[in-house]
Each structure stands twice: as structure tokens, then as C-alpha cells.
Design an enzyme around this catalytic site. Structure first.
Site, PDB file in Angstrom:
ATOM      1  N   ARG A 167       0.832  -1.206   0.000  1.00  0.00           N
ATOM      2  CA  ARG A 167       0.000   0.000   0.000  1.00  0.00           C
ATOM      3  C   ARG A 167       0.869   1.258   0.000  1.00  0.00           C
ATOM      4  NH1 ARG A 167      -3.901   0.973   4.499  1.00  0.00           N
ATOM      5  NH2 ARG A 167      -2.167   0.237   5.769  1.00  0.00           N
ATOM      6  N   SER A 185       7.419  -4.977   7.382  1.00  0.00           N
ATOM      7  CA  SER A 185       7.010  -5.944   8.405  1.00  0.00           C
ATOM      8  C   SER A 185       7.781  -7.257   8.325  1.00  0.00           C
ATOM      9  CB  SER A 185       5.512  -6.214   8.280  1.00  0.00           C
ATOM     10  OG  SER A 185       4.809  -4.998   8.322  1.00  0.00           O
ATOM     11  N   ASP A 207       5.165  -3.338  11.187  1.00  0.00           N
ATOM     12  CA  ASP A 207       3.725  -3.143  11.363  1.00  0.00           C
ATOM     13  C   ASP A 207       3.327  -3.131  12.836  1.00  0.00           C
ATOM     14  OD1 ASP A 207       4.410  -5.794  11.596  1.00  0.00           O
ATOM     15  OD2 ASP A 207       2.687  -6.572  10.488  1.00  0.00           O
TER      16      ASP A 207
END
Length: 914
Positions: free
Chosen positions: A520, A581, A635
Site C-alpha cells: 500500500r 514488516s 507493522d
């Protein structure tokens, strides 16, 4: 007068529809805990939750208490689908005084019959399980425990009220020194009929008996049987529908003839009203009173004395059925009436035949109405458009009069058109069915022991979890210490994030989120009135995930440029927070060295490199010079920061999704891997690798080892492989394969599709567990009352079967229960292990701050935590048990990876302002 009498005994279809509605209402009243005590249709639970699967085998003893005799049976089942059970039996006539004597005498007589029967066949002395057919109203609390309620059918033994019928029989058997005979199951004749008819590859879910009395039973959705707290799936309910109408709900169809019969019965008044309209004990009496009335009105037997008809019992139901016959009926009517001293003419015989037919037809129509109510209830409760079901039928009326069954089938179709019912006649009353129930109880008990043995290693005790908590704390200390960090399985990586948001952050920031197969790009506006975001999702193809590092980061930069172009941001240089992450050793807020790939990534040339530098180099290759990376976070940290903006007490981040990780705010004086003593720093625990040094080996089951071997990183991320969504479905798959191998599942049939890695997805666990609570401990036995605390329904199990059918697995109802049990065991272990890890974190924070009681918020994200129906609840409950001195609030992150990364950048920019 004759037409008037026939019309009074004919119930129109509209009235039958109304009676069906009343029966449905009475059934719901009987099922409800609140109204059960006042219900006429008692809806008694039988604790039978299964039909046979054909594998039952062994020697079984059955005792049937019948109207005037006791029948004992020796049944040998061969495990051949119950196609050819071997049966020996003997009938013992019952002395008349036994039926009206003391209860103890009745059971002593039954036990004597058992002793004589066994002596006669020379039975061996090995343990003999016994099934007992007791065709009277009881309140069952287990398959082998039933409190006596009331007699019927001419029995009236004393000293029985409230006593356990099974215990009475067992005590009587022990008095006969038959200590090897154990009463395993009690059921009534209706349930026995259903089980008998389920033996030949045609499982029946409904049964009705139309004999001297009448009754029915059916497989109800267990959640609707509110009188039972601890069960699951389905349970056979004994309706005791003979009492229907005792509250006056049948008054509009009662005729004066019915009222006379009621007054002359052994239980006058409104007691067993439905049975008195339907049971063969009463039909002859109804006909007799019609003939008396017609004779009084001079419509029958003109010139003959009819005084004989005033004698109760002179017309038997057997004669009524014979009179109804088309060919011989008239002759039989003449014989029966002349035997009573009457002189019937042909017209008299014809009218008597008409009366007999209408009385029996009414009984059949009323039976069909009750059956239609049951079928509609089943169809509605299972949320089906069409119910297809087999109905076991037994009893004198059904067996002796073909027209009875035809009327039933026809009326049932009219009253319940959404249901297709096939009537299956019973071939052996209840004897073989009772043997089946007893055999299934033994089979399921044995399977239960095997399943418990198989799942035991996954069921962690409180002490086990405390041990995990201690081990996690030890590994945390090792990871924080500069000297031992290299050997710690929990790396405790410094993130260089020194504070959480304080609410003063303002501005516009870019955020990147790379943590799985989707990537994203976001723009985040932090303003006085809150946070606004726009984002776009880009797919990372597998070829790029597992290709070269250059190709991966080039793809990421292309996505960033595409997004900035669409958002008109190409001319601006915005601070960027990068959520990455994967395990990294952070050397600064904007410098992070990749330690290893996880989650299916394996791009070359990245491990050991600074991922921010790789991103900057890709930007240079793509000539994108407006990239200002100020922070790289994973994350978990992003989740903590995102929730920290909403709750200042949020000092822990937790991810439980495809993978799992945690971070928390640690005192700098405890962080030996970074210079400085003042303040605090967020520590990225990378707890997914907890146990990689072997400290969790005792908790790794054979199933976990199989899953680990098949991963791209065997021996690594071992804690994660016990907890996270990427692996739970695989653990379940291996357990199911083991159950098939042990012949405990899918009838031991080969399951080739189940051999495919990844075929049982973790999302299936969420679907399967979506409408139920977890068992306290152990798999619930399908037939015996066991410690289940599931609030379940058949619809849920239907969902299980649908999932399994998609995997080309033909699951029985019991298979579905077992699959669900496995899913619950695996997900509960995951939640509890997560709680043990978190307990170590919150206890350390409490001790760091020298507090007796810590209040802290955990920012949490991840599909397993958010989407699984019970994971969060079980995690929170266990955490409370393991860390009672910590009050922990859980706050779900709405966008930890995106908003969190931007907030890390915002906090960093806040710190650099003059």
C-alpha cells in the site's frame, strides 16, 4: 343422523392446519427453559445425538418392557453396516399384578427375566452392556440416567415418582448377582424405532409410534433444546405428544363420543388427550360410543337390544381394522356384531364400516398433522427451503392397516409441502435399535478416548502457560542484554522510536506498507480535526516476491510514483514513514538491516542490507528524487503508534495475523544494545522466533513438526508457527489426516485432497467456529453427556459439512462435530500461547515501573485477532489469569501499518522542530 356423526368425526383441512400451528406452538413451549414446566408437549431430551455409522460391533443385551410382557434380546453386531445383526430373544409373560404392584417388584421381575435368558443361552461372563427400552414418560439427564415421570398404557406401579429408572434396573440386576451386566442406555420405544430403521443405510431423523399409545421423536437442533445446557449439534427429542391438548387446545375437534371415552378411561379429565384420539387403545371405544348414539337415535340396529354396547371393551381396535377392509369388511362387521348378540342388517353393517373408517382416518390425519408440525419445525430451524427426511413408523395401526399410512403420507404432504418425508416401517419394533444405541454409545466413548489422547498435547494447562510466560521473560532479558543478545531467540530489536504520539503532531506525510502479498501507498493528513487518509493497494506478484531484491524495490518505487501521480503529489517532498514488516536490526530510525525474510518472501540480495538504502537506490534508478524516508518501522510498531494517537496509554503493539509479533515501550536503562540510560525506546520483540533455540521443544507437537518441515524456513519462527494464521489451517489439516489414519474420521475413507498442502485454509477455522463457544476441555461425546459448553446449532455444523464437501470430503454429522473440535483446540492453543507471551511483556512493564497494578493499552491488529470469532476473547481471558496485577485494555488498530508509519514520521518531525 349417520351423516351428522360422520361429519363430527371428520376434521377439515383448515382445522388440521390450525391444529398443526398449535402443535408447533406447544413444541416450542416444551423446548423453552422458561415455559417447559407448563408445557403439555414435553419435548424431553434423550441424550442421543447420533445415528449409527455401520461400524458398531460386539455382543449387546437388550430388555424391552412391553404392554404385557418383557422381551430380552442378545444382539451381535458384526461391523458390517448393521446389515445382518444376529439376534436371539425370549419373551416372558408378565403377571397382571406386577403392572399395578410396587415399582421394585416390577424391576425385580425384569432382572429375573434377564437372568433366566442369559442362563438359557449360556452367555459368557465378560462385561455385557445392556440397553433398556422403557416406554413411559421420563426426564432424562444422561443417556443412562432418567427420572420417572408418569405411567400410561394400564401400568400404575407405586413408589416410582422421581426415581432413577436406570438405577432401579441396575440394582435389581445386581440382586440377581449379574455383576457383569451394565445398564448403558435407556430409551423409549419411539427412539428405539428410529434407531432400528436407521440401520439399513437409511438414516431416520424422525420416528412415530401409533400403537395402544402414540408418541414421536426427532433430531432437533441442540441449541433449541434449552433444558440441556451442555450439548452440541443435534439431539433426539422425545416429544411425548400424547399429552398434546391437555390444556384444552383440541376442544374444537373433540366430539361427545371422545368425551365419553375420556370419562371411562383410567385417567379421566384432560390427560393424554391427543393419545385418546389416536391410540389403538381408544379407537374401538370411540366407535362403540358412536354406535350407542346412533342406536339411541334409531339409526342403527332397529328392533335389537343394544345394552351389550354399553359394556366397555366389547369392541376391539383389531376388529375395527378388520371391518374397514374393502372386501371382507362387511362380513367381519356382521360376525363381530352378531357375536355381541346383535342382529345387524346389511345397512347396519355398511354404516358400522363407515364409522370405523372415519374414526381411523381421523386418527391417521391427526398423526399426520403432528408429523407435519415436526417436519416444518425441522425445516425452519435448519433454515432449509426443502427438507428431505426418512420417518420411522411402528405400531399396530400402521402395520395392520395400509390405508392408515396412505392417509398419513397424503395429509403430511398437504400440511407441510416444503418437506418430503418417506415413511419407513420398522421391522423389529425397538430391539435392534436399542442395541444400536448401546453400541454407538460404546463406540463413541472409545473414539472419545482416542481423540482426547491425540489432542492432549495441544491442550495446554495453566501451569504449561505459566511456564511459557517464564520462558518468554527469560528470552526477553537475554535479548535486551548486549552480551547474550546474539544467542536469544527473542531478538528485542531497538526501533529508535523514543515516544508515542502526544496529540501535537500536524502535517502531511507519505506512508508505505509492505508486509504481505499486497503493498500500500498512503498519504496521511494529520490535522486539528483528526487524521484523513487516501491510499491505493498494489499487488506484488509471486515472481517478484521470490525474485531479486532490485526487482522488488523497483516495483515498490513504481507503485509510489503511480500513487503520487494520481494524488498530484509529484512536485512535493513529503516526510515518508516506511512500514516494513519483516525482522530487521534497526541501527537508526531510518536505517534497518533485514535479518531474514518471512511470509513467503525470498527476494535475493536483501538479507543483511539496509532496506531504506535499497529503497533509495531503487528511487535513483527510477530517477524519483523526491523521496524523503525519515522512519522505517514494522507493522507492530505502526500499530502501537496508530492506537497511541487515540489512547495515550497505548504502549504495546500486537499483531496476530498471517504472522505474529509484539513491541512495547522499554526503559532505556534496560536496553543494553543501545547507548544511553535516559528515557524509553520501543522494542520490536520479533517474538515469532521465540523457541528457535529449542526452549519451546516440549510444546511442539508432532503436528507442529510436520508443518515446520514443510515451510520455507524449517526450524525458524517457531512461536509464530504455533500462533499465526499462516499455519493454523495446516496444523488442523495434519490432525485431520491423523484422525483418518486412526479410523476416527470420514469412516477411514481415503482423503486425497486433504493431502494437499494449504488446502485447509485458516479462514475455515473462523467460519467453523463463528456461531459457537469453545469446549472447556475435551471433545464432547456424541451420545453420552459430556463436558461441552458449546452454544451450537445444526446450521453451524451444516457450514462445516459444506466446507468439507468443497474439499471433496463426505462428512457425517459426527465428522463435522469432530472437525470443529479440532479447529477449536488449535485456535484456543494459539490464543493461550499469545496470552502467555503478552503476560510476560505486561509483567515486565509493571516491574519496570515499580507498580502494584499496571494499567496499559495494547494496540492490536491482524486478521486472526480481528476475524476469528473467539480468538480475542480467549486471549484476553487467559491474559487476565496469567497477569492478574495488570489491567490490560485492547484497542483494535484501524490502520496501524499506514497511519502508524505516518505517525512515526510525524513524531520524528515533531522532535526535529526548533
Amino acid at each position: 343422523q349417520v351423516q351428522r356423526a360422520l361429519l363430527a368425526l371428520t376434521v377439515p383441512l383448515e382445522t388440521l392446519q390450525a391444529v398443526k400451528g398449535r402443535m408447533l406452538q406447544a413444541m416450542r413451549k416444551g423446548l423453552s427453559r422458561q415455559t417447559h414446566a407448563q408445557a403439555n408437549v414435553r419435548m424431553l431430551p434423550t441424550y442421543i445425538c447420533s445415528t449409527p455409522d455401520g461400524t458398531e460391533k460386539g455382543d449387546l443385551l437388550v430388555v424391552e418392557l412391553c404392554q404385557s410382557h418383557v422381551r430380552t434380546l442378545w444382539v451381535t453386531l458384526l461391523g458390517d453396516g448393521n446389515q445382518s445383526p444376529q439376534v436371539m430373544y425370549k419373551i416372558f409373560d408378565m403377571p397382571g399384578d406386577i403392572m399395578q404392584g410396587k415399582g421394585e417388584a416390577l424391576f425385580d421381575f425384569i432382572a429375573q427375566c434377564v437372568r433366566q435368558f442369559l442362563a438359557g443361552i449360556g452367555s459368557p461372563q465378560h462385561r455385557l452392556p445392556l440397553g433398556f427400552v422403557f416406554p413411559f414418560s421420563c426426564r432424562q439427564t444422561q443417556l443412562d440416567k432418567a427420572e420417572f415421570v408418569s405411567w400410561s398404557k394400564g401400568f400404575s406401579c407405586s413408589d416410582m415418582e422421581g426415581k432413577d429408572v436406570v438405577q432401579l434396573l441396575q440394582s435389581a440386576i445386581n440382586k440377581q448377582e449379574l455383576y457383569h451386566v451394565d445398564v448403558v442406555a435407556l430409551l423409549n420405544d419411539t427412539v428405539g424405532t428410529m434407531m432400528t430403521c436407521s440401520m439399513e443405510g437409511k438414516p431416520c431423523e424422525v420416528a412415530l409410534v401409533v400403537d395402544k399409545g402414540t408418541n414421536s421423536c426427532f433430531m432437533a437442533e441442540a441449541q433449541q433444546v434449552e433444558m440441556v445446557d451442555e450439548t452440541s449439534g443435534q439431539m433426539c427429542v422425545n416429544t411425548e405428544w400424547g399429552y398434546f391438548g391437555d390444556d384444552g387446545t383440541l376442544s374444537d375437534i373433540l366430539t361427545p363420543y371422545d368425551q365419553h371415552v375420556d370419562q371411562e378411561s383410567s385417567n379421566p379429565g384432560e390427560k393424554r388427550q391427543f393419545e385418546k384420539l389416536v391410540g389403538s387403545l381408544y379407537l374401538g371405544e370411540i366407535v362403540r360410543h358412536v354406535l350407542i348414539a346412533l342406536a339411541t337415535e334409531k339409526a342403527l340396529f332397529i328392533g335389537s337390544s343394544v345394552a351389550v354396547l354399553r359394556t366397555k371393551g366389547v369392541l376391539k381396535t383389531q376388529q375395527i381394522l378388520e371391518i374397514m377392509d374393502n372386501e371382507e369388511g362387511m362380513a367381519e362387521a356382521k360376525r363381530a356384531l352378531e357375536a355381541l348378540g346383535l342382529q345387524p342388517g346389511e345397512r347396519d353393517c355398511c354404516r358400522v364400516q363407515q364409522v370405523c373408517r372415519v374414526v381411523v382416518s381421523r386418527a391417521a390425519a391427526l398423526c399426520a398433522t403432528g408429523l407435519a408440525a415436526i417436519l416444518s419445525h425441522m425445516c425452519q430451524s435448519r433454515e432449509l427451503e426443502q427438507l428431505v427426511v426418512n420417518v420411522a413408523v411402528d405400531g399396530e395401526l400402521y402395520r395392520r392397516h395400509p390405508r392408515f399410512g396412505e392417509i398419513m403420507q397424503s395429509v403430511t404432504g398437504l400440511l407441510a409441502p416444503e418437506c418430503t418425508a418417506t415413511l419407513v416401517p420398522s421391522v423389529d419394533g425397538t430391539g435392534q435399535g436399542t442395541a444400536i444405541v448401546t453400541a454407538v454409545a460404546l463406540r463413541v466413548a472409545a473414539q472419545h478416548r482416542e481423540v482426547n489422547k491425540l489432542l492432549a498435547p495441544l491442550r495446554l494447562s495453566h501451569d504449561d502457560l505459566k511456564r511459557v510466560q517464564v520462558l518468554m521473560r527469560r528470552e526477553m532479558e537475554l535479548g535486551l542484554d548486549r552480551e547474550t543478545n546474539a544467542n536469544a531467540s527473542v531478538r528485542m530489536l531497538p526501533t529508535y522510536v523514543r515516544s508515542t504520539p502526544d496529540g501535537t503532531e500536524r502535517g502531511e506525510f507519505l506512508a508505505l506498507d509492505l508486509g504481505g502479498t499486497n503493498f500500500r501507498v498512503l498519504v496521511v493528513h494529520v490535522a486539528d480535526d483528526g487524521i484523513r487518509m487516501a491510499n491505493e493497494i498494489y499487488v506484488i506478484p509471486t515472481a517478484i516476491m521470490q525474485g531479486t531484491g532490485e526487482a522488488l524495490f523497483d516495483h515498490i518505487v513504481e507503485c509510489i510514483m503511480d500513487f503520487q501521480l494520481k494524488q498530484n503529489l509529484m512536485e512535493q517532498v513529503l516526510p515518508l514513514g516506511f512500514t516494513f514488516s519483516f525482522p530487521c536490526q534497526q541501527l537508526g530510525l531510518d536505517k534497518a538491516v533485514l535479518l531474514s525474510w518471512t511470509k513467503g518472501f525470498s527476494a535475493s540480495g536483501c538479507v543483511g542490507e539496509d532496506v531504506v538504502q535499497l529503497l533509495r537506490e531503487a528511487a535513483q534508478r527510477k530517477q524519483h528524487l523526491g523521496l524523503k524516508v525519515v522512519a522505517v518501522v514494522n507493522d507492530t510498531v505502526g500499530t502501537m503508534m496508530s492506537c497511541g494517537h487515540d489512547d495515550p496509554k497505548c504502549e504495546i503493539g500486537l499483531i496476530v495475523g498471517t504472522g505474529t509479533n509484539a513491541c512495547y515501550m522499554e526503559e532505556m536503562q534496560n536496553v543494553g544494545t543501545v547507548e544511553g540510560e535516559e528515557g524509553r525506546m520501543c522494542i520490536n520483540m520479533e517474538w515469532g522466533a521465540f523457541g528457535d533455540n529449542g526452549c519451546l521443544d516440549d510444546f511442539f507437537t508432532s503436528f507442529d513438526q510436520l508443518v515446520d518441515k514443510e515451510t520455507i524456513n524449517p526450524g525458524k519462527q517457531r512461536f509464530e508457527k504455533l500462533i499465526s494464521g499462516m499455519y493454523l489451517g495446516e496444523i488442523v489439516r495434519h490432525i485431520l489426516l491423523a484422525l483418518v489414519e486412526k479410523q476416527l474420521l470420514f469412516r477411514s475413507k481415503p482423503c486425497p485432497k486433504l493431502q494437499t498442502k494449504g488446502i485447509f485454509q485458516t479462514k475455515f477455522l473462523s467460519t467453523i467456529e463463528a456461531v459457537m463457544l469453545l469446549p472447556a476441555h475435551g471433545m464432547g461425546i456424541v451420545l453420552l453427556k459430556m463436558p461441552w459448553v458449546w452454544g451450537s446449532d445444526g446450521l453451524a455444523l451444516q457450514q462445516v459439512r459444506t466446507i468439507l464437501q468443497d474439499l471433496e470430503l463426505q462428512a457425517s454429522f459426527e465428522d463435522s462435530v469432530l472437525v470443529r473440535e479440532v479447529c477449536q483446540t488449535v485456535s484456543l492453543r494459539a490464543a493461550n500461547l499469545c496470552a502467555a507471551g503478552l503476560a510476560a511483556v505486561v509483567e515486565k512493564m509493571r516491574e519496570n515501573q515499580g507498580l502494584a497494578q499496571l494499567a496499559v493499552t495494547v494496540g492490536v491488529d491482524g486478521t486472526l485477532y480481528k476475524m476469528h470469532p473467539h480468538f480475542a476473547q480467549h486471549l484476553q481471558q487467559m491474559l487476565q489469569d496469567l497477569a492478574p496485577n495488570c489491567t490490560v485494555t485492547f484497542l483494535e488498530s484501524q490502520d496501524g501499518s499506514g497511519k502508524g508509519a505516518a505517525l512515526v514520521a510525524a513524531v520524528a518531525c515533531r522532535g526535529t522542530e526548533p
